[in-house]
Design an enzyme around this catalytic site. Sequence first.
Site, PDB file in Angstrom:
ATOM      1  N   GLY A 220       0.822  -1.209   0.000  1.00 40.94           N
ATOM      2  CA  GLY A 220       0.000   0.000   0.000  1.00 40.94           C
ATOM      3  C   GLY A 220       0.848   1.247   0.000  1.00 40.94           C
ATOM      4  O   GLY A 220       2.050   1.195  -0.276  1.00 40.94           O
ATOM      5  N   ASN A 221       0.230   2.376   0.298  1.00 41.35           N
ATOM      6  CA  ASN A 221       0.975   3.633   0.366  1.00 41.35           C
ATOM      7  C   ASN A 221       0.389   4.492   1.481  1.00 41.35           C
ATOM      8  O   ASN A 221      -0.622   4.137   2.079  1.00 41.35           O
ATOM      9  CB  ASN A 221       0.962   4.339  -0.987  1.00 41.35           C
ATOM     10  N   ARG A 222       1.038   5.621   1.730  1.00 43.11           N
ATOM     11  CA  ARG A 222       0.671   6.404   2.914  1.00 43.11           C
ATOM     12  C   ARG A 222      -0.377   7.477   2.650  1.00 43.11           C
ATOM     13  O   ARG A 222      -0.615   8.334   3.499  1.00 43.11           O
ATOM     14  CB  ARG A 222       1.930   7.031   3.502  1.00 43.11           C
ATOM     15  N   SER A 223      -1.017   7.451   1.496  1.00 39.98           N
ATOM     16  CA  SER A 223      -2.011   8.485   1.211  1.00 39.98           C
ATOM     17  C   SER A 223      -3.170   8.412   2.217  1.00 39.98           C
ATOM     18  O   SER A 223      -3.726   7.340   2.458  1.00 39.98           O
ATOM     19  CB  SER A 223      -2.551   8.303  -0.209  1.00 39.98           C
ATOM     20  N   ALA A 287      -3.775   7.850  -4.684  1.00 36.14           N
ATOM     21  CA  ALA A 287      -2.453   7.274  -4.927  1.00 36.14           C
ATOM     22  C   ALA A 287      -2.684   5.822  -5.336  1.00 36.14           C
ATOM     23  O   ALA A 287      -3.083   4.995  -4.513  1.00 36.14           O
ATOM     24  CB  ALA A 287      -1.604   7.359  -3.666  1.00 36.14           C
TER      25      ALA A 287
END
Length: 413
Positions: A220-223, A287
């Site tokens: 995943g990502n930190r958005s 994102a």
Amino acid sequence: MTIVVGVTGGIAAYKAVSVIRSFVLAGHDVHVIATDAALRFVGAPTFEAISRNPLNTDLYEGVSEVRHVGIGKRADLVVIAPATANTIAKIANGIADDLLTNTVLATAAPVLIAPAMHTEMWQNAATQANVRTLRERGITIVGPGTGQLTGADSGPGRMEEPDAIVHAATTLATRRTVRREREASGTASARTPRHDLSGHRIVISAGGTREPLDPVRFLGNRSSGKQGVALAVAARDRGADVVLVAAHLDVPAPDGVEIRSVSTALELQRAVTAAATDADIVVMAAAVADFRPATTNDSKIKKEKVGDSLRLELVANPDILAELASGKQSDQIVVGFAAETERDPHELIELGRRKLKRKGCDFLVINNVGWRTGFSTDDNEVVVLDGHGDIVMEAAGAKASVADRILDVITSA
Ligand code: C5P
């Protein structure tokens, strides 16, 4: 609330029964108006039993109560599902030759229309012009979906599913309530003097996608989704019909916008592509993972089995923004985001210009992200490029005010 459900003569009239039932079960007072053609598909007793109210059909019944305007005046919301090309054309032209079209002319309530017809009829220039007219007047159009039609053929024209219609109707009514409360407390005019997105449909993706490795792990990502949600709120307050395609938001989804929750990039692609078919503006603030695991394990990957190192094979996800930009209708505006870790401001813009070329969108919002900047924060700092790569706006401050500045750029295009 008092909801008027108009049913017109299409085979999807049988699905209107589910729409009516959902409203009744949610505690609303539902009054059905069926056209003569609708009654060829579904009988009056069904509508009366499900709505728990007498059916309304005839313009010349109850004349002494001035019913042709009375029903519309009492309504808090009018939903027409299914709406045929004929009824859409009549409403667009202000024709009032039956109880339903009289009601629509007489009402001050929000109106939602769920078209249902064959693909050829939906794509006909006359229908498209009528639908545009209705949107410009602030009527919400939900669907049509794409899929199997009555015969063997398939394509756009199928009535949107009852759940989606009920959800959109509830959203519409909530939005009206939120706006009224704001107006009553004076906050609407203080914060948002404009109402320049009225009649426009805007699709915004927000948050970050998750690509599963196994049932418990993902890439995943930190958005946080904060900037996308701020855009949705600002667009809603400026009068737009907003669809928010939400991927794992860290903040609550706002009221008064239609939420489509997704998890992976492929789900986001499906949701955005479907919602974009009748949108004036698409903003890809999410994102989206560029890659996903080539395979997803059905059970948890075990350390004992893989040993000290684990190789993951990733495959590329589709570039949704580039697809939207290359497939868009000429008057649609597609906006992308570029979150980059590049610190040098000049290089950051150049990176943005190269990305803009690759994606082919109308505007690109560039922001700098890092361990402590960009994600999760309440503030943002952005530079916006137009389709030629020229800087058209720079803004810094709360994500809510940055959102308004981005919408200013879009509305002035
Ligand atoms: O290439 P990059 O991921 O930096 O592009 C960012 C922009 O492209 C964002 O607007 C994002 O929503 C969009 N995007 C996309 N599909 C992908 C990756 C990113 O639409 N697979």
